[in-house]
Scaffold this motif. Structure first.
Motif, PDB file in Angstrom:
ATOM      1  N   MET A   1      28.484  33.905  45.970  1.00 40.40           N
ATOM      2  CA  MET A   1      29.904  34.121  46.226  1.00 40.40           C
ATOM      3  C   MET A   1      30.328  35.471  45.662  1.00 40.40           C
ATOM      4  O   MET A   1      29.858  35.891  44.617  1.00 40.40           O
ATOM      5  N   ASP A   2      31.252  36.071  46.350  1.00 41.97           N
ATOM      6  CA  ASP A   2      31.766  37.374  45.959  1.00 41.97           C
ATOM      7  C   ASP A   2      32.931  37.177  44.972  1.00 41.97           C
ATOM      8  O   ASP A   2      33.971  36.628  45.341  1.00 41.97           O
ATOM      9  N   LEU A   3      32.737  37.597  43.743  1.00 42.44           N
ATOM     10  CA  LEU A   3      33.777  37.423  42.722  1.00 42.44           C
ATOM     11  C   LEU A   3      35.053  38.195  43.043  1.00 42.44           C
ATOM     12  O   LEU A   3      36.129  37.829  42.581  1.00 42.44           O
ATOM     13  N   ARG A   4      34.933  39.215  43.864  1.00 40.72           N
ATOM     14  CA  ARG A   4      36.110  39.981  44.282  1.00 40.72           C
ATOM     15  C   ARG A   4      37.104  39.063  45.007  1.00 40.72           C
ATOM     16  O   ARG A   4      38.320  39.193  44.839  1.00 40.72           O
ATOM     17  N   LEU A   5      36.593  38.099  45.764  1.00 41.47           N
ATOM     18  CA  LEU A   5      37.474  37.181  46.493  1.00 41.47           C
ATOM     19  C   LEU A   5      38.247  36.283  45.532  1.00 41.47           C
ATOM     20  O   LEU A   5      39.422  35.979  45.766  1.00 41.47           O
ATOM     21  N   PHE A   6      37.602  35.865  44.444  1.00 38.59           N
ATOM     22  CA  PHE A   6      38.305  35.085  43.423  1.00 38.59           C
ATOM     23  C   PHE A   6      39.422  35.925  42.806  1.00 38.59           C
ATOM     24  O   PHE A   6      40.516  35.436  42.548  1.00 38.59           O
ATOM     25  N   ARG A   7      39.128  37.189  42.574  1.00 42.55           N
ATOM     26  CA  ARG A   7      40.144  38.092  42.004  1.00 42.55           C
ATOM     27  C   ARG A   7      41.336  38.216  42.951  1.00 42.55           C
ATOM     28  O   ARG A   7      42.486  38.169  42.519  1.00 42.55           O
ATOM     29  N   TYR A   8      41.068  38.379  44.244  1.00 37.41           N
ATOM     30  CA  TYR A   8      42.151  38.454  45.231  1.00 37.41           C
ATOM     31  C   TYR A   8      43.018  37.195  45.166  1.00 37.41           C
ATOM     32  O   TYR A   8      44.251  37.277  45.187  1.00 37.41           O
ATOM     33  N   ALA A   9      42.374  36.037  45.092  1.00 41.55           N
ATOM     34  CA  ALA A   9      43.124  34.771  45.049  1.00 41.55           C
ATOM     35  C   ALA A   9      43.932  34.655  43.763  1.00 41.55           C
ATOM     36  O   ALA A   9      45.106  34.245  43.795  1.00 41.55           O
ATOM     37  N   LEU A  10      43.341  35.002  42.638  1.00 46.22           N
ATOM     38  CA  LEU A  10      44.047  34.894  41.359  1.00 46.22           C
ATOM     39  C   LEU A  10      45.250  35.831  41.298  1.00 46.22           C
ATOM     40  O   LEU A  10      46.335  35.424  40.869  1.00 46.22           O
ATOM     41  N   ILE A  11      45.068  37.063  41.730  1.00 47.97           N
ATOM     42  CA  ILE A  11      46.178  38.032  41.702  1.00 47.97           C
ATOM     43  C   ILE A  11      47.263  37.601  42.692  1.00 47.97           C
ATOM     44  O   ILE A  11      48.455  37.717  42.404  1.00 47.97           O
ATOM     45  N   SER A  12      46.866  37.069  43.848  1.00 44.97           N
ATOM     46  CA  SER A  12      47.847  36.581  44.829  1.00 44.97           C
ATOM     47  C   SER A  12      48.669  35.435  44.252  1.00 44.97           C
ATOM     48  O   SER A  12      49.893  35.397  44.424  1.00 44.97           O
ATOM     49  N   ALA A  13      48.009  34.515  43.582  1.00 46.84           N
ATOM     50  CA  ALA A  13      48.725  33.395  42.965  1.00 46.84           C
ATOM     51  C   ALA A  13      49.668  33.891  41.878  1.00 46.84           C
ATOM     52  O   ALA A  13      50.809  33.441  41.780  1.00 46.84           O
ATOM     53  N   LYS A  14      49.200  34.823  41.080  1.00 47.27           N
ATOM     54  CA  LYS A  14      50.016  35.356  39.986  1.00 47.27           C
ATOM     55  C   LYS A  14      51.273  36.041  40.511  1.00 47.27           C
ATOM     56  O   LYS A  14      52.354  35.897  39.941  1.00 47.27           O
ATOM     57  N   HIS A  15      51.138  36.789  41.597  1.00 52.79           N
ATOM     58  CA  HIS A  15      52.252  37.585  42.108  1.00 52.79           C
ATOM     59  C   HIS A  15      53.009  36.914  43.256  1.00 52.79           C
ATOM     60  O   HIS A  15      54.023  37.436  43.705  1.00 52.79           O
ATOM     61  N   GLY A  16      52.504  35.779  43.738  1.00 54.20           N
ATOM     62  CA  GLY A  16      53.243  35.006  44.724  1.00 54.20           C
ATOM     63  C   GLY A  16      53.164  35.485  46.151  1.00 54.20           C
ATOM     64  O   GLY A  16      53.816  34.921  47.014  1.00 54.20           O
ATOM     65  N   SER A  17      52.379  36.532  46.418  1.00 57.13           N
ATOM     66  CA  SER A  17      52.221  36.973  47.803  1.00 57.13           C
ATOM     67  C   SER A  17      50.997  37.868  47.928  1.00 57.13           C
ATOM     68  O   SER A  17      50.575  38.514  46.965  1.00 57.13           O
ATOM     69  N   PHE A  18      50.454  37.879  49.137  1.00 56.79           N
ATOM     70  CA  PHE A  18      49.318  38.759  49.411  1.00 56.79           C
ATOM     71  C   PHE A  18      49.764  40.220  49.399  1.00 56.79           C
ATOM     72  O   PHE A  18      49.018  41.101  48.992  1.00 56.79           O
ATOM     73  N   ARG A  19      50.987  40.461  49.839  1.00 59.26           N
ATOM     74  CA  ARG A  19      51.501  41.833  49.882  1.00 59.26           C
ATOM     75  C   ARG A  19      51.592  42.420  48.473  1.00 59.26           C
ATOM     76  O   ARG A  19      51.139  43.534  48.218  1.00 59.26           O
ATOM     77  N   ARG A  20      52.167  41.659  47.551  1.00 57.18           N
ATOM     78  CA  ARG A  20      52.287  42.154  46.177  1.00 57.18           C
ATOM     79  C   ARG A  20      50.921  42.249  45.506  1.00 57.18           C
ATOM     80  O   ARG A  20      50.663  43.183  44.741  1.00 57.18           O
ATOM     81  N   ALA A  21      50.035  41.310  45.801  1.00 55.69           N
ATOM     82  CA  ALA A  21      48.677  41.368  45.253  1.00 55.69           C
ATOM     83  C   ALA A  21      47.970  42.631  45.744  1.00 55.69           C
ATOM     84  O   ALA A  21      47.293  43.309  44.966  1.00 55.69           O
ATOM     85  N   ALA A  22      48.136  42.947  47.008  1.00 55.40           N
ATOM     86  CA  ALA A  22      47.504  44.146  47.565  1.00 55.40           C
ATOM     87  C   ALA A  22      48.012  45.403  46.870  1.00 55.40           C
ATOM     88  O   ALA A  22      47.229  46.318  46.575  1.00 55.40           O
ATOM     89  N   ALA A  23      49.297  45.453  46.581  1.00 54.79           N
ATOM     90  CA  ALA A  23      49.856  46.607  45.881  1.00 54.79           C
ATOM     91  C   ALA A  23      49.245  46.741  44.491  1.00 54.79           C
ATOM     92  O   ALA A  23      48.882  47.845  44.061  1.00 54.79           O
TER      93      ALA A  23
END
Length: 58
Positions: A1-23
């Motif tokens: 598994m790619d740990l980068r994907l877990f990071r994307y999910a964790l940051i998205s959950a923390k910030h409440g949106s994929f848009r804010r996580a991407a920023a």
């Protein structure tokens, strides 16, 4: 598994949106969305409810 994907999910959950996580991650929103979708496919369940206002946590 790619740990980068877990990071994307964790940051998205923390910030409440994929848009804010991407920023925060300095990547495109579509990269985060596709990454989280890939992680969901790997684990076999949805981790986020998707809507137009942002990604809601599941």
């Amino acid at each position: 598994m790619d740990l980068r994907l877990f990071r994307y999910a964790l940051i998205s959950a923390k910030h409440g949106s994929f848009r804010r996580a991407a920023a925060v991650l300095n990547v495109q929103q579509s990269t985060v969305s596709r990454g989280v979708r890939g992680l969901e496919n790997q684990v076999g369940t949805e981790l986020f409810e998707r809507n137009h206002a942002g990604s809601g946590r599941r």
